[in-house]
Motif scaffolding. Structure first.
Motif, PDB file in Angstrom:
ATOM      1  N   GLU A   1      -7.655   1.109  -0.642  1.00 11.47           N
ATOM      2  CA  GLU A   1      -7.076   1.749   0.544  1.00 11.47           C
ATOM      3  C   GLU A   1      -5.987   2.753   0.185  1.00 11.47           C
ATOM      4  OE1 GLU A   1      -6.007  -0.813   3.844  1.00 11.47           O
ATOM      5  OE2 GLU A   1      -7.302  -2.373   3.042  1.00 11.47           O
ATOM      6  N   SER A   2      -5.319   2.526  -0.943  1.00 10.76           N
ATOM      7  CA  SER A   2      -4.200   3.407  -1.310  1.00 10.76           C
ATOM      8  C   SER A   2      -4.547   4.305  -2.504  1.00 10.76           C
ATOM      9  CB  SER A   2      -2.957   2.565  -1.636  1.00 10.76           C
ATOM     10  OG  SER A   2      -3.244   1.554  -2.576  1.00 10.76           O
TER      11      SER A   2
ATOM     12  N   HIS B   1       0.819  -1.215   0.000  1.00  9.71           N
ATOM     13  CA  HIS B   1       0.000   0.000   0.000  1.00  9.71           C
ATOM     14  C   HIS B   1       0.852   1.265   0.000  1.00  9.71           C
ATOM     15  CE1 HIS B   1      -3.610  -2.225   0.263  1.00  9.71           C
ATOM     16  NE2 HIS B   1      -3.480  -2.603   1.530  1.00  9.71           N
TER      17      HIS B   1
END
Length: 449
Positions: A105-106, A73
């Motif tokens: 999430e990233s 990530h």
């Protein structure tokens, strides 16, 4: 596929050519031909940002898209924050629902919206369907590669479907009714063995092991692994088949959890990049350095209670680090074992007493052994039998307490829903230091003054 053991050789070659200002395109092409995408991601993360970008630009567009998916990530975020938008957007054009969920999430909302807009209607629908579930629910992690067939389908049509290339980890075909409700499953080999429609229907197993879409992903992963199945179907509250959880996803979740716990035990954020932002890395680690400082002052305060004793018997001050070190190492060995057992679900109320008994025996054996060794060295060094007896008892007691604390500290923290990997080592060090110093300096006051 190249072994990870060879990565250091490629790291050396890349650094050598970069320092000599040689063209690295040929070397990158060679690496790409011999190394998997996962390993190239690891290789890239082994270099500072400037050199990493040079290597990245030398990769083909297809390679960049594949490697981008398997990056950590923080490494992905670092790359996105450095590249221009026109270089980032092509990386998001071929993502399916499962990959976008893993990457979300990233990615910021702008990149997610762009990736969704480039999906076909089916993948867009599947992505939105998975987003309806929380991150810790099975539905968020499901994939949609299961083969499901209507109950009314005849054997000839079923065989025709199964004769095509099936998705990986497909052992069974799921049978549903006209409303998509899961009725049963049938092994693929049973389909080809069947010689009539009736024989085919008789082979359908209606007692199906399944997962609920809102079930906890950690529990579901353990269930799948324990059942030794390649995948399990996922159903919603209406028993409608929504997808499946396969073995690679279950193991990948466990690996991410264990890696996160390992990083957190050292005060690191999950998946911290080797060459991540200096200020962010400093901030992440400063918190736990501060917590450790508080516990260190607490231990120092207890030492201060015996200031008069230390002033009169200087040898106690010389030997104090030995007591603390032996207790700390013993406790660290135990707590590492227990945290791993908790993460893997190997420890529960039924075997807790057996684990405590085992660690107590290990602590007693090592305690006696090293107490004798350290007591003998102390006697030779200071020629003081009472000082040797003091450190003998202190080492024995601290190693035993450290072994027991290594079990109890993570267990208690886990019961209070506090991640033992994040705070266990700090608590354990405080316990062993304070106990060791109190016993050692207390006995010193009694026996040596």
């Amino acid at each position: 596929m190249m072994s990870l053991d060879l990565l250091p050789d490629y790291i050396d070659k890349i650094n050598h050519q970069f320092e000599a200002e040689q063209d690295i395109q040929a070397l990158v092409t060679e690496i790409h031909e011999q190394v998997s995408d996962d390993q190239i991601a690891i290789l890239l993360e082994s270099f500072p940002l400037k050199l990493r970008l040079t290597l990245w630009q030398a990769l083909s567009d297809e390679a960049q898209q594949n490697i981008f998916i398997v990056m950590k990530h923080e490494s992905r975020e670092l790359l996105l924050s450095t590249l221009e938008d026109e270089q980032c957007l092509p990386l998001l054009t071929k993502l399916d629902a499962v990959h976008l969920l893993e990457l979300s999430e990233s990615l910021n909302d702008r990149f997610i919206d762009y990736a969704v807009s480039n999906m076909n209607a089916k993948q867009r629908s599947l992505y939105k369907k998975s987003c309806d579930y929380a991150l810790d629910e099975v539905g968020h992690w499901q994939n949609f590669t299961e083969i499901q067939l209507p109950q009314r389908l005849k054997l000839s049509a079923v065989k025709k479907v199964c004769s095509k290339k099936l998705p990986s980890f497909t052992e069974v075909i799921y049978i549903v009714d006209d409303n998509g409700v899961l009725i049963g499953e049938i092994p693929v080999n049973a389909i080809f063995k069947a010689e009539s429609d009736q024989e085919y229907r008789d082979s359908i197993d209606t007692d199906v092991e399944y997962l609920l879409s809102n079930e906890d992903i950690a529990d579901a992963s353990e269930k799948l692994i324990d059942l030794d199945r390649s995948a399990l179907p996922i159903i919603d509250e209406n028993r409608c088949l929504t997808g499946r959880l396969d073995l690679p996803t279950a193991y990948r979740y466990k690996e991410q959890t264990l890696e996160a716990q390992l990083n957190q035990s050292g005060g690191l954020v999950e998946e911290e990049d080797l060459f991540g932002n200096v200020w962010q890395s400093s901030k992440n680690r400063a918190v736990w350095l501060g917590i450790n400082l508080v516990t260190a002052f607490l231990a120092s305060w207890f030492i201060g209670l015996f200031e008069a004793t230390i002033q009169q018997v200087v040898a106690l001050a010389v030997l104090m680090p030995v007591v603390a070190s032996m207790g700390g190492i013993s406790g660290s060995q135990t707590i590492t074992l227990i945290i791993r057992g908790l993460a893997l679900g190997q420890i529960n109320d039924s075997n807790k007493k057996s684990i405590i008994a085992k660690e107590l025996k290990v602590g007693a054996i090592n305690g006696v052994l090293w107490a004798i060794v350290i007591g003998a060295i102390t006697f030779i060094w200071f020629d003081n039998p009472l000082l040797s007896l003091t450190i003998f008892i202190s080492i024995l007691g601290n190693i035993v307490i450290a072994s027991l604390s290594g079990v109890w500290v993570p267990w208690i923290l886990n019961k209070f829903n506090i991640d033992p990997a994040l705070s266990g080592s700090v608590v354990l060090t405080t316990v062993t230091d304070i106990f060791g110093f109190i016993v050692f300096l207390g006995l010193g006051s009694l026996l040596l003054l």
